[in-house]
Design an enzyme around this catalytic site. Structure first.
Site, PDB file in Angstrom:
ATOM      1  N   ASN A 233       7.866   7.569 -13.917  1.00 16.40           N
ATOM      2  CA  ASN A 233       8.682   7.465 -12.700  1.00 16.40           C
ATOM      3  C   ASN A 233       8.058   8.159 -11.487  1.00 16.40           C
ATOM      4  O   ASN A 233       7.951   7.579 -10.409  1.00 16.40           O
ATOM      5  CB  ASN A 233      10.049   8.129 -12.917  1.00 16.40           C
ATOM      6  CG  ASN A 233      10.741   7.579 -14.134  1.00 16.40           C
ATOM      7  OD1 ASN A 233      10.922   6.388 -14.238  1.00 16.40           O
ATOM      8  ND2 ASN A 233      11.128   8.437 -15.056  1.00 16.40           N
TER       9      ASN A 233
ATOM     10  N   ASP B 167       8.439   8.313 -23.313  1.00 13.95           N
ATOM     11  CA  ASP B 167       9.878   8.509 -23.119  1.00 13.95           C
ATOM     12  C   ASP B 167      10.636   7.191 -22.963  1.00 13.95           C
ATOM     13  O   ASP B 167      11.856   7.165 -23.031  1.00 13.95           O
ATOM     14  CB  ASP B 167      10.135   9.394 -21.889  1.00 13.95           C
ATOM     15  CG  ASP B 167       9.592  10.794 -22.086  1.00 13.95           C
ATOM     16  OD1 ASP B 167       9.462  11.219 -23.257  1.00 13.95           O
ATOM     17  OD2 ASP B 167       9.282  11.457 -21.090  1.00 13.95           O
TER      18      ASP B 167
ATOM     19  N   GLU C 297      14.483  17.193 -29.406  1.00 12.31           N
ATOM     20  CA  GLU C 297      14.290  18.553 -28.884  1.00 12.31           C
ATOM     21  C   GLU C 297      15.363  18.911 -27.852  1.00 12.31           C
ATOM     22  O   GLU C 297      15.721  20.068 -27.712  1.00 12.31           O
ATOM     23  CB  GLU C 297      12.896  18.703 -28.289  1.00 12.31           C
ATOM     24  CG  GLU C 297      12.609  17.710 -27.167  1.00 12.31           C
ATOM     25  CD  GLU C 297      11.192  17.816 -26.602  1.00 12.31           C
ATOM     26  OE1 GLU C 297      10.479  18.781 -26.896  1.00 12.31           O
ATOM     27  OE2 GLU C 297      10.817  16.899 -25.839  1.00 12.31           O
TER      28      GLU C 297
END
Lengths: 421, 421
Positions: free
Chosen positions: B114, B144, B247
């Site tokens: 991004n 991601d 996480e």
């Protein structure tokens, strides 16, 4: 005279290729059907015999047994259960022999490490005394690579290959990011007492200054200052530092490195941390470097997807040889790998007397570790390299490996009492 | 008119296949030598442009560039460096354009997520204002999987495959040992805000009650009691429990699960632990089960040895398309993957306007998570499965993958001042 059946059990920590040995035992026994009846596998290892829980492998198809060659873990179940010393209690050994007698079992193939070879030896001796002689043959297996006589242990080569490949890949990752991000990467590997697996990760380095830059062996007490100095020098010179650390590493005062940090939960309960976070915490504190760490844990011993071809072949070969030893009348021996030459790598399968293997532990030669204690020597590399040679990939379906799914049909019980462990 | 050169940079966390995109950009540009001169790669990403450290890829052989297809990490170096918002300081953008002008660079290919798409957009706008128009094209990349417009992001599929395969293998390991040993295994995966990778590990389960039994997503606040109840029920029913944990998982009070334990070193310094040890500590404390955990960390994003074929093909395709978009006069766009059908999986490459991608974040649809919050739904599976399809193995030499080794010859500097970051 009807032929006797065979009992096969998997023992202790499993590997990526222990089922290749199971595959070999079953396939080879099927070829000797004039001498061996069915192969019963212990459900959860030796406990399957004690509890009279025997899996009838004759009801599994050839295809399913063949698929064991490429299936990690222990397909019939393994266990961490050590029989009591025979002087303390013969009850367990007697129970085993009772179960074997009840099911007409004349062959005992035990697939494990030191402890298992000791058990196989004791069973062999006691069966004779009890007037029900058994052929007891060991099949070597352990990622710890610590059995004697055999040049190496099936299971180790694949774990070694996984660690060397993963360390190399992660090193490429950190090398590309170190300018602005993580400077130190620690790879935690198994090995409480011996540094075989840590050494194997060292194979990732092919040229001088290639990562991993530091290996922390359990054999060499870690000098905290020398270690930090080496981390600092490496990071300043290379831009980053890759460290491989054995879970069993200790400081010079004898304390475990993993004990240098404590994990405290929100209730105040404490427990030991791991080696990797402990080293990282120390590095961050003393040198300020940003770090990452990986804990390979079970991944390293179950990574069938990147198994070593040599390891798969040897795991199969020791299982096959075990049955051949049995049908040719050998007893109380373990099949063993013999290294015939390094380059080209040549090996064959021989045998080791169980009493030469039982309870002995093979240490890593000290001349496998470099003088500064942080690397592996040329002789170490010459020993290890052939063991990770070749790739032997599983078949895939929809992106995932296809592993054997067994029916696991239990043989009907013949004894009228359960055994209390 | 002489042709303009191109600048290519890798940005942010690297992946197992970002170099496949680099390979495609370079190979495709070489085919359009009537329109594009040399491809200069940024040494350590965009910093290479700011510092005028440009790697001349024309000096690398075809073979070396080809080998990038199978090399993990960022071959030219990447960085975590975000340019300041243009309103705060235009200096960095102006420097970029100065460097581009000095080296006659007319094309800017930015391979990232991004933030990088935002930077590419700003550079495109400012270059126009500064009278040195540049063709700015984004090449998507992130494990991601959170870029918008594109159906999925190159890099994600291989990390997903690694996690699904590893979770499946480790599950076989614990299943075989659980009778007498470890009952709970936790696999810690990346993903601070989105559970894409955790969901991907869920692909390891093919049939009901297959492991992993529990997935802890960052999207769903974790109810400690419900979680423990599910661990208990699963362990009692299946004999063991496999958990995948992001996480970034949080408890219902908003606190990070990883913060529920603290690591304290021998000097009393504290830092956050990981999700895996935190969950294990809680389970041990409340249920008493023996546990193991793995932290995949960089291994999951660098595991080129088990890359998804689809992912490698798409990483190459978006790099190739980026150059083709550039030479056909498109500007301020990103190449994007379009899903045409699920079964059979069909995809093509299109384009996305940079302003539709920059700074947006794609969330995982909530209907991808099962109602009990611990699993993935059928629609999630249908989305994910094609992305891990196929194996694309690197070549091996002596047991280890052969990765590209670049010469990395720097272009001579033309500006007489270094840039202060």
């Amino acid at each position: 005279m009807s032929v006797k059946h065979a009992f096969y059990a998997q023992s202790g920590g499993v590997t990526a290729v222990i089922n290749a040995s199971a595959c070999a035992v079953i396939e080879t026994a099927r070829r000797y059907d004039d001498k061996i009846g069915k192969v019963y596998a212990g459900h959860n290892g030796i406990l399957g015999a004690l509890r009279e829980e025997l899996i009838d492998t004759s009801l599994e198809s050839h295809e399913t047994i063949g698929a064991l060659l490429r299936t990690p873990g222990g397909a019939f179940g393994s266990c961490r259960y050590k029989l009591k010393p025979i002087g303390e209690s013969e009850a367990e050994y007697r129970r085993l022999i009772e179960v074997f007698r009840a099911h007409d079992i004349g062959y005992f193939f035990y697939n494990g490490g030191n402890d298992s070879m000791d058990t196989a030896l004791k069973v062999s001796q006691l069966s004779e005394q009890m007037g029900y002689p058994l052929t007891c043959i060991g099949v070597p297996k352990t990622i710890d690579n610590d059995l004697t006589v055999t040049d190496n242990c099936p299971g180790f080569g694949s774990a070694a290959k996984y660690l060397a490949v993963s360390t190399k890949e992660a090193s490429h990752d950190i090398a590309s990011m170190c300018d602005t991000s993580t400077k130190v990467f620690v790879m935690e590997v198994m090995g409480r007492n011996a540094g075989w697996l840590a050494a194997a990760a060292g194979l990732a380095a092919r040229q001088e200054n290639d990562p991993p830059h530091i290996i922390v062996f359990p054999e060499i007490p870690l000098n905290r200052e020398r270690f930090l100095q080496k981390v600092k020098e490496t990071t300043e010179q290379e831009g980053y530092c890759v460290i491989v650390a054995s879970e069993g590493a200790r400081y010079e005062d004898g304390s475990f490195v993993s004990a240098s940090t404590t994990v405290v939960d929100s209730f105040g309960h404490q427990q030991l941390g791991g080696v990797a976070p402990a080293l990282c915490t120390t590095i961050k504190q003393e040198l300020g470097y940003k770090y990452h760490y990986a804990v390979a844990d079970y991944l390293q011993r179950s990574a069938r997807h990147i198994a070593s071809r040599v390891d798969v072949e040897q795991a199969y070969a020791v299982g096959k040889a075990a049955v051949e030893l049995a049908v040719t009348g050998r007893n109380a021996v373990m099949s063993a790998i013999i290294r015939e030459s390094n380059a080209p790598y040549r090996w064959s399968v021989g045998e080791a007397s169980l009493d030469k293997v039982a309870n002995f532990e093979r240490k890593m030669p000290m001349d496998f570790i470099t003088e500064d204690s942080f690397g592996i020597t040329r002789s170490c590399r010459e020993y290890l390299e052939p063991l990770i040679e070749g790739e032997e990939y599983p078949a895939y379906l929809n992106g995932l490996p296809r592993f054997a799914r067994l029916k696991k049909v239990m043989v009907e019980k013949r004894l009228n009492k359960p055994f209390e462990l």
